[in-house]
Scaffold this active site. Structure first.
Site, PDB file in Angstrom:
ATOM      1  N   GLU A  30       4.697  13.699  -7.548  1.00  0.00           N
ATOM      2  CA  GLU A  30       5.359  14.337  -6.399  1.00  0.00           C
ATOM      3  C   GLU A  30       5.229  15.855  -6.492  1.00  0.00           C
ATOM      4  O   GLU A  30       4.766  16.397  -7.494  1.00  0.00           O
ATOM      5  CB  GLU A  30       6.823  13.889  -6.345  1.00  0.00           C
ATOM      6  CG  GLU A  30       6.920  12.393  -6.145  1.00  0.00           C
ATOM      7  CD  GLU A  30       8.336  11.887  -5.917  1.00  0.00           C
ATOM      8  OE1 GLU A  30       9.307  12.625  -6.187  1.00  0.00           O
ATOM      9  OE2 GLU A  30       8.456  10.721  -5.472  1.00  0.00           O
ATOM     10  N   CYS A  52       0.239   9.020  -4.373  1.00  0.00           N
ATOM     11  CA  CYS A  52       0.719   7.727  -4.878  1.00  0.00           C
ATOM     12  C   CYS A  52      -0.026   7.324  -6.158  1.00  0.00           C
ATOM     13  O   CYS A  52      -1.177   7.715  -6.388  1.00  0.00           O
ATOM     14  CB  CYS A  52       0.481   6.623  -3.859  1.00  0.00           C
ATOM     15  SG  CYS A  52       1.390   6.814  -2.330  1.00  0.00           S
ATOM     16  N   CYS A  85      -3.133   4.267   0.814  1.00  0.00           N
ATOM     17  CA  CYS A  85      -3.732   3.667  -0.391  1.00  0.00           C
ATOM     18  C   CYS A  85      -4.530   2.417  -0.049  1.00  0.00           C
ATOM     19  O   CYS A  85      -5.562   2.149  -0.658  1.00  0.00           O
ATOM     20  CB  CYS A  85      -2.652   3.357  -1.416  1.00  0.00           C
ATOM     21  SG  CYS A  85      -1.934   4.842  -2.159  1.00  0.00           S
ATOM     22  N   ASN A 113       2.724   7.979  -9.662  1.00  0.00           N
ATOM     23  CA  ASN A 113       2.935   8.877  -8.521  1.00  0.00           C
ATOM     24  C   ASN A 113       3.249  10.281  -9.028  1.00  0.00           C
ATOM     25  O   ASN A 113       3.932  10.465 -10.030  1.00  0.00           O
ATOM     26  CB  ASN A 113       4.011   8.360  -7.551  1.00  0.00           C
ATOM     27  CG  ASN A 113       5.344   8.030  -8.200  1.00  0.00           C
ATOM     28  OD1 ASN A 113       5.407   7.682  -9.377  1.00  0.00           O
ATOM     29  ND2 ASN A 113       6.406   8.129  -7.429  1.00  0.00           N
ATOM     30  N   CYS A 145       0.977   1.681   0.057  1.00  0.00           N
ATOM     31  CA  CYS A 145       1.163   2.295   1.383  1.00  0.00           C
ATOM     32  C   CYS A 145      -0.145   2.217   2.167  1.00  0.00           C
ATOM     33  O   CYS A 145      -1.210   1.901   1.615  1.00  0.00           O
ATOM     34  CB  CYS A 145       1.636   3.745   1.235  1.00  0.00           C
ATOM     35  SG  CYS A 145       0.299   4.903   0.864  1.00  0.00           S
ATOM     36  N   GLU A 191      -1.376   4.507  -6.922  1.00  0.00           N
ATOM     37  CA  GLU A 191      -2.601   3.717  -6.692  1.00  0.00           C
ATOM     38  C   GLU A 191      -3.811   4.631  -6.528  1.00  0.00           C
ATOM     39  O   GLU A 191      -4.881   4.380  -7.079  1.00  0.00           O
ATOM     40  CB  GLU A 191      -2.467   2.852  -5.437  1.00  0.00           C
ATOM     41  CG  GLU A 191      -1.398   1.783  -5.526  1.00  0.00           C
ATOM     42  CD  GLU A 191      -0.022   2.243  -5.049  1.00  0.00           C
ATOM     43  OE1 GLU A 191       0.329   3.425  -5.251  1.00  0.00           O
ATOM     44  OE2 GLU A 191       0.701   1.407  -4.477  1.00  0.00           O
TER      45      GLU A 191
HETATM   46  N1  THU Z   1       4.590   5.599  -3.831  1.00  0.00           N
HETATM   47  C1  THU Z   1       3.570   5.177  -4.623  1.00  0.00           C
HETATM   48  O1  THU Z   1       3.226   5.822  -5.631  1.00  0.00           O
HETATM   49  N2  THU Z   1       2.938   4.024  -4.284  1.00  0.00           N
HETATM   50  C2  THU Z   1       3.286   3.218  -3.256  1.00  0.00           C
HETATM   51  O2  THU Z   1       2.678   2.188  -3.051  1.00  0.00           O
HETATM   52  C3  THU Z   1       4.392   3.608  -2.383  1.00  0.00           C
HETATM   53  C4  THU Z   1       5.002   4.930  -2.626  1.00  0.00           C
HETATM   54  C5  THU Z   1       5.344   6.789  -4.237  1.00  0.00           C
HETATM   55  C6  THU Z   1       5.198   8.006  -3.375  1.00  0.00           C
HETATM   56  C7  THU Z   1       6.496   8.724  -3.664  1.00  0.00           C
HETATM   57  O3  THU Z   1       6.343   9.499  -4.836  1.00  0.00           O
HETATM   58  C8  THU Z   1       7.498   7.628  -3.950  1.00  0.00           C
HETATM   59  O4  THU Z   1       6.728   6.480  -4.236  1.00  0.00           O
HETATM   60  C9  THU Z   1       8.452   7.330  -2.816  1.00  0.00           C
HETATM   61  O5  THU Z   1       7.785   7.168  -1.627  1.00  0.00           O
END
Ligand code: THU
Length: 133
Positions: free
Chosen positions: A51, A60, A99, A49, A96, A62
């Site tokens: 940010e 994300c 994704c 991920n 999520c 994925e």
């Molecule tokens: N996130 C992912 O990378 N994958 C997921 O399946 C769920 C959420 C990340 C997004 C964000 O950086 C952090 O997790 C919290 O939501």
């Protein structure tokens, strides 16, 4: 999909965790996808991920992994594993909604997803995925 393949993918996802950029949530995610190109070649792509100070721009793990594969010519996702830690505690997330839809574009509903705790197939997480083709 053989269990040992999923377990190996989970190890790759775990290894990528240290490269997650998650200073705002402190929820680090690593993903590993086994992908195939049009010639039957298979390769693993990892993602983390990423940010952003403007929170909504976060991507994300994925989607990073899948987009890396697609941009290298690998358009079929055969299996996915996700690893996550939050403040040092291991977590077992599922992808999520956004994704899930991206995964559906490049895989079928049988595609297995292993999060370190259990294996689910994509169609169980996203029945009736939207498709234009
Ligand atoms: N996130 C992912 O990378 N994958 C997921 O399946 C769920 C959420 C990340 C997004 C964000 O950086 C952090 O997790 C919290 O939501």
């Amino acid at each position: 999909m053989r269990e040992d393949v999923l377990y190996t993918l989970y190890q790759s996802a775990l290894s990528s965790l240290e490269r997650a950029y998650a200073p705002f949530s402190n929820f680090r995610v690593g993903a590993a996808v086994l992908m195939e190109d049009g010639n039957g070649r298979r390769r693993v792509f990892t993602g983390v991920n990423v940010e952003n100070s403007s929170y909504g721009l976060t991507v994300c793990a994925e989607r990073v992994a899948v987009f890396k594969g697609v941009s290298e010519g690998f358009r079929r996702v055969l299996a996915l594993s996700i690893a996550a830690v939050e403040g040092g505690e291991v977590r077992f997330p599922t992808p999520c909604g956004a994704c899930r839809q991206v995964l559906a574009e490049f895989s079928d509903g049988e595609m297995p997803i292993y999060n370190g705790d259990r294996v689910v197939k994509l169609a169980d997480l996203l029945p009736s995925a939207f498709r234009l083709r």
